[in-house]
Each structure stands twice: as structure tokens, then as C-alpha cells.
Design a protein around this motif. Structure first.
Motif, mmCIF file in Angstrom:
data_model
loop_
_atom_site.group_PDB
_atom_site.id
_atom_site.type_symbol
_atom_site.label_atom_id
_atom_site.label_comp_id
_atom_site.label_asym_id
_atom_site.label_seq_id
_atom_site.Cartn_x
_atom_site.Cartn_y
_atom_site.Cartn_z
ATOM 1 N N CYS A 62 -1.980 4.482 12.791
ATOM 2 C CA CYS A 62 -1.043 4.884 11.730
ATOM 3 C C CYS A 62 -0.329 6.197 12.075
ATOM 4 C CB CYS A 62 -1.766 5.044 10.396
ATOM 5 S SG CYS A 62 -2.404 3.526 9.698
ATOM 6 N N GLY A 63 -0.023 6.376 13.368
ATOM 7 C CA GLY A 63 0.704 7.577 13.781
ATOM 8 C C GLY A 63 -0.162 8.785 14.043
ATOM 9 N N TYR A 64 -1.456 8.671 13.879
ATOM 10 C CA TYR A 64 -2.384 9.785 14.158
ATOM 11 C C TYR A 64 -3.149 9.514 15.449
ATOM 12 C CZ TYR A 64 -1.677 11.792 9.517
ATOM 13 O OH TYR A 64 -1.132 12.375 8.409
ATOM 14 N N ASP A 65 -3.269 10.538 16.279
ATOM 15 C CA ASP A 65 -4.058 10.414 17.509
ATOM 16 C C ASP A 65 -5.505 10.786 17.199
ATOM 17 O OD1 ASP A 65 -1.829 9.673 19.031
ATOM 18 O OD2 ASP A 65 -1.244 11.788 19.299
ATOM 19 N N LEU A 66 -6.386 9.792 17.263
ATOM 20 C CA LEU A 66 -7.801 10.025 16.948
ATOM 21 C C LEU A 66 -8.610 10.182 18.220
ATOM 22 C CD1 LEU A 66 -8.327 7.404 14.065
ATOM 23 C CD2 LEU A 66 -7.522 9.779 13.902
ATOM 24 N N GLU A 67 -9.462 11.189 18.220
ATOM 25 C CA GLU A 67 -10.291 11.502 19.392
ATOM 26 C C GLU A 67 -11.611 10.726 19.350
ATOM 27 O OE1 GLU A 67 -9.458 13.512 21.970
ATOM 28 O OE2 GLU A 67 -7.481 13.591 21.026
ATOM 29 N N PRO A 68 -12.259 10.528 20.506
ATOM 30 C CA PRO A 68 -13.576 9.876 20.529
ATOM 31 C C PRO A 68 -14.553 10.586 19.590
ATOM 32 C CG PRO A 68 -12.721 10.091 22.753
ATOM 33 C CD PRO A 68 -11.776 10.831 21.862
ATOM 34 N N GLY A 69 -15.365 9.804 18.921
ATOM 35 C CA GLY A 69 -16.336 10.350 17.977
ATOM 36 C C GLY A 69 -15.864 10.313 16.532
ATOM 37 N N THR A 70 -14.549 10.059 16.307
ATOM 38 C CA THR A 70 -14.030 9.992 14.936
ATOM 39 C C THR A 70 -14.566 8.744 14.238
ATOM 40 O OG1 THR A 70 -11.987 11.019 15.709
ATOM 41 C CG2 THR A 70 -11.939 10.019 13.515
ATOM 42 N N VAL A 71 -15.066 8.928 13.017
ATOM 43 C CA VAL A 71 -15.593 7.800 12.229
ATOM 44 C C VAL A 71 -14.460 7.233 11.375
ATOM 45 C CG1 VAL A 71 -17.325 7.061 10.534
ATOM 46 C CG2 VAL A 71 -17.856 8.916 12.126
ATOM 47 N N VAL A 72 -14.279 5.901 11.443
ATOM 48 C CA VAL A 72 -13.201 5.231 10.712
ATOM 49 C C VAL A 72 -13.785 4.119 9.845
ATOM 50 C CG1 VAL A 72 -10.975 4.052 10.914
ATOM 51 C CG2 VAL A 72 -11.670 5.675 12.671
ATOM 52 N N LEU A 73 -13.323 4.055 8.594
ATOM 53 C CA LEU A 73 -13.738 2.994 7.670
ATOM 54 C C LEU A 73 -12.513 2.229 7.197
ATOM 55 C CD1 LEU A 73 -16.286 4.806 5.303
ATOM 56 C CD2 LEU A 73 -16.800 2.810 6.696
ATOM 57 N N GLY A 74 -12.594 0.905 7.179
ATOM 58 C CA GLY A 74 -11.533 0.109 6.571
ATOM 59 C C GLY A 74 -11.819 -0.011 5.081
ATOM 60 N N SER A 75 -10.846 0.317 4.237
ATOM 61 C CA SER A 75 -11.048 0.187 2.802
ATOM 62 C C SER A 75 -10.598 -1.209 2.350
ATOM 63 C CB SER A 75 -10.279 1.251 2.018
ATOM 64 O OG SER A 75 -10.432 1.012 0.619
ATOM 65 N N ILE A 76 -11.563 -2.093 2.163
ATOM 66 C CA ILE A 76 -11.273 -3.448 1.671
ATOM 67 C C ILE A 76 -10.638 -3.346 0.289
ATOM 68 C CG2 ILE A 76 -12.326 -5.644 0.975
ATOM 69 C CD1 ILE A 76 -14.548 -5.066 3.076
ATOM 70 N N TYR A 77 -11.207 -2.483 -0.548
ATOM 71 C CA TYR A 77 -10.724 -2.337 -1.924
ATOM 72 C C TYR A 77 -9.245 -1.954 -1.951
ATOM 73 C CZ TYR A 77 -10.173 -0.589 -6.677
ATOM 74 O OH TYR A 77 -9.709 -0.374 -7.954
ATOM 75 N N LEU A 78 -8.863 -0.916 -1.188
ATOM 76 C CA LEU A 78 -7.464 -0.464 -1.210
ATOM 77 C C LEU A 78 -6.527 -1.504 -0.596
ATOM 78 C CD1 LEU A 78 -7.728 3.334 -0.262
ATOM 79 C CD2 LEU A 78 -7.270 2.341 -2.524
ATOM 80 N N THR A 79 -6.976 -2.183 0.443
ATOM 81 C CA THR A 79 -6.146 -3.218 1.070
ATOM 82 C C THR A 79 -5.845 -4.328 0.070
ATOM 83 O OG1 THR A 79 -7.188 -2.717 3.200
ATOM 84 C CG2 THR A 79 -5.954 -4.774 3.061
ATOM 85 N N HIS A 80 -6.860 -4.712 -0.700
ATOM 86 C CA HIS A 80 -6.696 -5.772 -1.701
ATOM 87 C C HIS A 80 -5.854 -5.333 -2.906
ATOM 88 C CE1 HIS A 80 -10.384 -8.436 -0.447
ATOM 89 N NE2 HIS A 80 -9.540 -8.204 0.543
ATOM 90 N N GLN A 81 -5.606 -4.027 -3.004
ATOM 91 C CA GLN A 81 -4.813 -3.506 -4.131
ATOM 92 C C GLN A 81 -3.378 -3.169 -3.705
ATOM 93 O OE1 GLN A 81 -6.232 -2.953 -7.377
ATOM 94 N NE2 GLN A 81 -7.933 -4.115 -6.529
ATOM 95 N N ARG A 82 -3.013 -3.515 -2.489
ATOM 96 C CA ARG A 82 -1.675 -3.150 -1.992
ATOM 97 C C ARG A 82 -0.597 -3.962 -2.709
ATOM 98 N NH1 ARG A 82 -1.453 -0.405 3.142
ATOM 99 N NH2 ARG A 82 0.688 -1.153 3.316
ATOM 100 N N GLU A 83 0.351 -3.261 -3.277
ATOM 101 C CA GLU A 83 1.428 -3.930 -4.022
ATOM 102 C C GLU A 83 2.342 -4.732 -3.086
ATOM 103 O OE1 GLU A 83 3.265 -5.000 -7.613
ATOM 104 O OE2 GLU A 83 1.413 -3.849 -7.341
ATOM 105 N N ASP A 84 2.485 -4.272 -1.826
ATOM 106 C CA ASP A 84 3.351 -5.000 -0.884
ATOM 107 C C ASP A 84 2.738 -6.337 -0.477
ATOM 108 O OD1 ASP A 84 1.314 -3.751 0.539
ATOM 109 O OD2 ASP A 84 2.558 -3.245 2.263
ATOM 110 N N LEU A 85 1.414 -6.435 -0.521
ATOM 111 C CA LEU A 85 0.733 -7.695 -0.196
ATOM 112 C C LEU A 85 0.515 -8.543 -1.443
ATOM 113 C CD1 LEU A 85 -2.140 -6.631 2.248
ATOM 114 C CD2 LEU A 85 -0.038 -7.844 2.816
ATOM 115 N N TYR A 86 0.095 -7.867 -2.514
ATOM 116 C CA TYR A 86 -0.302 -8.561 -3.744
ATOM 117 C C TYR A 86 0.493 -7.991 -4.923
ATOM 118 C CZ TYR A 86 -4.205 -9.750 -0.681
ATOM 119 O OH TYR A 86 -4.976 -10.182 0.372
ATOM 120 N N PRO A 87 1.744 -8.472 -5.119
ATOM 121 C CA PRO A 87 2.539 -7.963 -6.251
ATOM 122 C C PRO A 87 1.770 -8.131 -7.562
ATOM 123 C CG PRO A 87 3.873 -9.353 -4.811
ATOM 124 C CD PRO A 87 2.465 -9.476 -4.329
ATOM 125 N N GLN A 88 1.927 -7.151 -8.455
ATOM 126 C CA GLN A 88 1.160 -7.111 -9.719
ATOM 127 C C GLN A 88 -0.342 -7.235 -9.401
ATOM 128 O OE1 GLN A 88 3.469 -10.485 -11.364
ATOM 129 N NE2 GLN A 88 3.931 -9.137 -13.099
#
Length: 457
Positions: free
Chosen positions: A335-361
Motif C-alpha cells: 500500500c505504498g509503504y516500504d516494510l522492513e523484515p520483522g514487521t508484523v502484519v495482520l489482515g483485517s477481515i472485518y474491515l475488508t468485509h465493511q468496504r463500501e467499494d466492495l459491498y455498497p450499503q
């Protein structure tokens, strides 16, 4: 190292917000910082909800990202050190390969009969005009289903005690328990009356019961048995090695807890929405009626609108809020950020499922969205993704559909309070409704069908 933006207040306050109000906290961060942000949760953690970034992250397991076990230690107290959820690397790959066969192919037909039979047994006890709590009823069904699937025809004192103990352990989701999971220093055994002491003693008893079952199977091998435990005991890895007793016990704990609690919650949400929205219920009952009496579970599984209702239930308030953590192995741009080794990343299922561009209303329950378009595994991911995607995904989807079809084909139900607005809240390490939902049986479906027939004559 420059991490994505995130809240600037103290890590301790952020941790408390994460423990007590995870979904509003994520929503507030997404509103302010967008698709990627950093929270301070004992250490910096980068949250991602952009489908392209999720695809990059979840398909790069073992390359740019890895899924290490030391970030899943929060699951260890319940599931043990040998669970497929708490191990990583080569050990995880081995455990996953040993666990996969019972959850695919022809096995589903056998499970369909078990699910149907158990559901029939439980719902036959319901009484007209006597309210009951949906979640409790669903927990009874899903617990018995997983017990039957894992152990085969499983009755008697050991089965009953195991069922009762697991139910108590899973229902004890006090804020203190969650704090204990996130702050290991607070896990103190101060005797059987203390929170952690109670948990440890119950877990020890569950382990005794599981060990006794494993030992009994070892002493009396029966090659004709086809339950999951028998299949796991017979399974061999690439080196010809079987699972140890400790591995078997921890995998049984994983299957019995993760394999019933999450499905019970998903079914609770589905029944809430179906009876909250009359148009959804009517359309679903019509589809199920068109299958005829006692339809084959495979026909139920293929029903399009039923599938859409199940998907939308898992979309709007997913039981699992997050993917399992990934750690950056080599420098990567996300997403435009350079992440270094050791950085912990989590995918937010909740926020993805709430995206208005994917799921209008997105705050509205609309099953039709799953009939109108196909979502990618990085847009709709209620079971996680990549090398850590839930092994029981196919089983859970199948179970949900068969149980819902059996209930809706057997009973006319109604919410006791149709105006009740239910929201999700943290329930241990997953989510659930923020209050109990009562439902009442109005009449048996067969009686209603006969009444319709007589009026049409």
C-alpha cells in the motif's frame, strides 16, 4: 523504519481499546488512516484491509511473508503447543497435510447424515410458544455434530463430561479472561477459585478425558471406524510417521473448540437476520420447499439463495476479525509503504468485509450481493487465507447449510423482540452477538404446509 500512520496515544491505552472494543477501534483507524495503519499492541502491528495488499500478503507465505507460531501464542493456553494453529514452518505443513483428508471429498456425505440426525434430535425438543436462546441451541447442535464427527457414535459418561466441560470453558469469555490471554504475566494459578486456576483445572480434566479416549483406541484398534480420530491415528506423514499422543490431543482440542464455537456463532447470526427480515425468510423457505421433503444434503448445499444467506451472514459480522499474523521476511512494499523484515502484519477481515467499494450499503444484510457477483478470496475471506486458511472451511459451510435447511423446513420461528438491534462484540479471541437473542417456535412446518394445501383445495 517508518511504519504506516496510526494512533499516537500510549500503547497501553491502545491495547485496552483493542481488548474491549476491537471493531469500533479498527473502524475509527480505517476512517482516519485508510487501508493500512499501525496499532501499538504490545509491539507495533500493521493492519491491512486492501484486497490487493491482502492478496500480496496471503499468497506470499514462505516468500516475502511468513506465518510464524510465536505470534499465535495467545491460542496456546486453550489449544496446546502442538495444534495446527500454534505451530509453524515445516511442522505446520506436516500437521496440515495430516489433518486435511478427513475434511474433503466423499467424507462430506457421511457428515451430512450426522448433521441431519443431530439437528433433528435437538430441534424435536423445541416446544411451540416456548422461547429459547438461539446461540445456546446452536451450540448444542454444533457441539454434538463435531463430537460425532470426531469420535463416531460417541455416548456415555466420558462423552457427556467432555461436552459439558468444553461448553463451560468456551462460554467463559469474561473481559478478565481476554486480558489474561493478551498479558501472560497475569496468568496466575491462585487456586481453583481464581479465574486462571479454574481454567487450568478444567483444561487438565479435558486432557485426561481425551488421553483416555486415545489410549482406549490404541488398545482396541478397529480398522472399520471412519471417524476423524480414527483417520488421524491411521494417518502417516511423508516419512511414514504417525502423530504422537500429544499431537493428537492438541489437534482434538482444536477441532472440538474451533470446530463448534465459530459455527454456532455464524448460525446464530444467520437465524437472527433471516427472522429479522421477512423477505429474506420468505425467499429462503420457498427455495427449501422446492427441494421436496427430506432433500439430500448435497442438494441443500447447492441451493443458491441459502448459500448467499450464509455468505452474507459471514460477511457482515465475521466470527474471525483477522487473518493470522504474517511477518515480513524480506523488504516489501505494501500500500505504498516500504516494510522492513520483522514487521508484523495482520489482515483485517472485518474491515475488508465493511468496504463500501466492495459491498455498497455494507451495514445492510443483502444476500443478493452474493448472487450478483463473485468475490475474490481477498475480498471475501471469513475463513482467513493463504497457508493458514481454516482447514474446516468446507465442513463449516456444509454444516451451516444443512442445519439451517433442517430448522427452516421443520419449524416456523420468530424473534421474540423483532425490534432488537444486535451488534457484534469481542467474544474471547473471536466475535459474537452483544446480547442474547431469543426466538420462539410458532408451529411445525409440516402443519403449516398441510394448512396451505387445505386452503388451496
Amino acid at each position: 523504519m517508518k511504519l504506516p500512520n496510526g494512533p499516537k496515544y500510549s500503547a497501553f491505552v491502545q491495547m485496552l481499546q483493542w481488548i474491549f472494543q476491537p471493531m469500533p477501534f479498527m473502524e475509527a483507524c480505517a476512517k482516519r488512516y485508510g487501508d493500512i495503519f499501525t496499532m501499538q499492541l504490545n509491539a507495533p502491528v500493521v493492519f491491512v484491509s486492501n484486497p490487493q495488499a491482502l492478496q500480496q500478503m496471503l499468497t506470499s507465505d514462505t516468500k516475502e511473508f511468513e506465518a510464524p507460531s510465536d505470534f499465535n501464542t495467545v491460542f496456546e493456553p486453550m489449544l496446546g503447543k502442538n495444534s495446527v494453529i500454534t505451530v509453524s514452518g515445516e511442522v505446520h505443513r506436516r500437521q496440515r497435510q495430516l489433518l486435511m483428508p478427513p475434511f474433503h471429498g466423499d467424507r462430506m456425505r457421511t457428515y451430512g447424515q450426522v448433521i441431519n440426525h443431530v439437528t433433528e434430535q435437538v430441534i424435536s425438543q423445541w416446544q411451540i410458544d416456548k422461547p429459547f436462546y438461539i446461540r445456546e441451541a446452536m451450540q448444542i447442535i454444533t457441539m454434538r455434530v463435531i463430537m460425532q464427527a470426531v469420535f463416531g457414535l460417541y455416548e456415555g459418561q466420558r462423552a457427556q463430561e467432555l461436552e459439558e466441560l468444553l461448553a463451560v470453558m468456551l462460554n467463559e469469555n469474561s473481559p478478565l479472561r481476554v486480558v489474561e490471554l493478551y498479558f501472560p504475566a497475569l496468568r496466575m494459578d491462585l487456586g481453583p477459585r481464581s479465574s486462571w486456576g479454574r481454567f487450568l483445572r478444567r483444561k487438565e480434566r479435558v486432557h485426561q478425558l481425551l488421553n483416555a479416549e486415545i489410549q482406549e483406541r490404541r488398545d482396541n484398534p478397529d480398522p472399520s471406524r471412519t471417524d476423524i480420530l480414527s483417520l488421524l491415528m491411521a494417518a502417516r506423514d511423508e516419512a511414514g510417521e504417525a502423530m504422537t499422543d500429544e499431537e493428537l490431543r492438541d489437534e482434538l482440542m482444536t477441532l472440538l473448540t474451533a470446530g463448534h464455537e465459530t459455527t454456532a456463532t455464524a448460525l446464530t447470526w444467520a437465524l437472527y437476520w433471516i427472522h429479522k427480515l421477512p423477505a429474506v425468510r420468505q425467499k429462503l423457505v420457498q427455495e427449501l420447499d422446492s427441494l421436496g421433503e427430506n432433500p439430500d444434503p448435497s442438494s441443500v448445499f447447492k441451493s443458491p439463495y441459502l448459500n448467499a444467506v450464509c455468505c452474507e451472514s459471514l460477511r457482515i459480522y465475521p466470527v474471525g476479525m483477522l487473518t493470522f499474523p504474517r511477518v515480513v521476511r524480506e523488504p516489501v512494499s505494501l500500500c505504498g509503504y516500504d516494510l522492513e523484515p520483522g514487521t508484523v502484519v495482520l489482515g483485517s477481515i472485518y474491515l475488508t468485509h465493511q468496504r463500501e467499494d466492495l459491498y455498497p450499503q455494507h451495514q445492510q444484510f443483502k444476500p443478493e450481493r452474493f448472487l450478483e457477483r463473485q468475490f475474490s478470496p481477498y475480498e471475501f475471506l471469513p475463513f482467513g487465507g493463504g497457508a493458514r486458511r481454516c482447514i474446516g472451511m468446507a465442513f463449516a459451510q456444509y454444516e451451516m447449510k444443512v442445519i439451517l435447511a433442517k430448522i427452516l423446513s421443520s419449524w416456523d420461528l420468530a424473534l421474540v423482540d423483532e425490534n432488537l438491534e444486535i451488534r457484534p462484540k469481542r467474544r474471547g479471541l473471536v466475535t459474537g452477538p452483544n446480547r442474547s437473542i431469543e426466538i420462539v417456535a410458532k408451529q411445525q412446518h409440516q402443519l403449516r404446509s398441510r394448512a396451505l394445501e387445505s386452503t388451496s383445495i
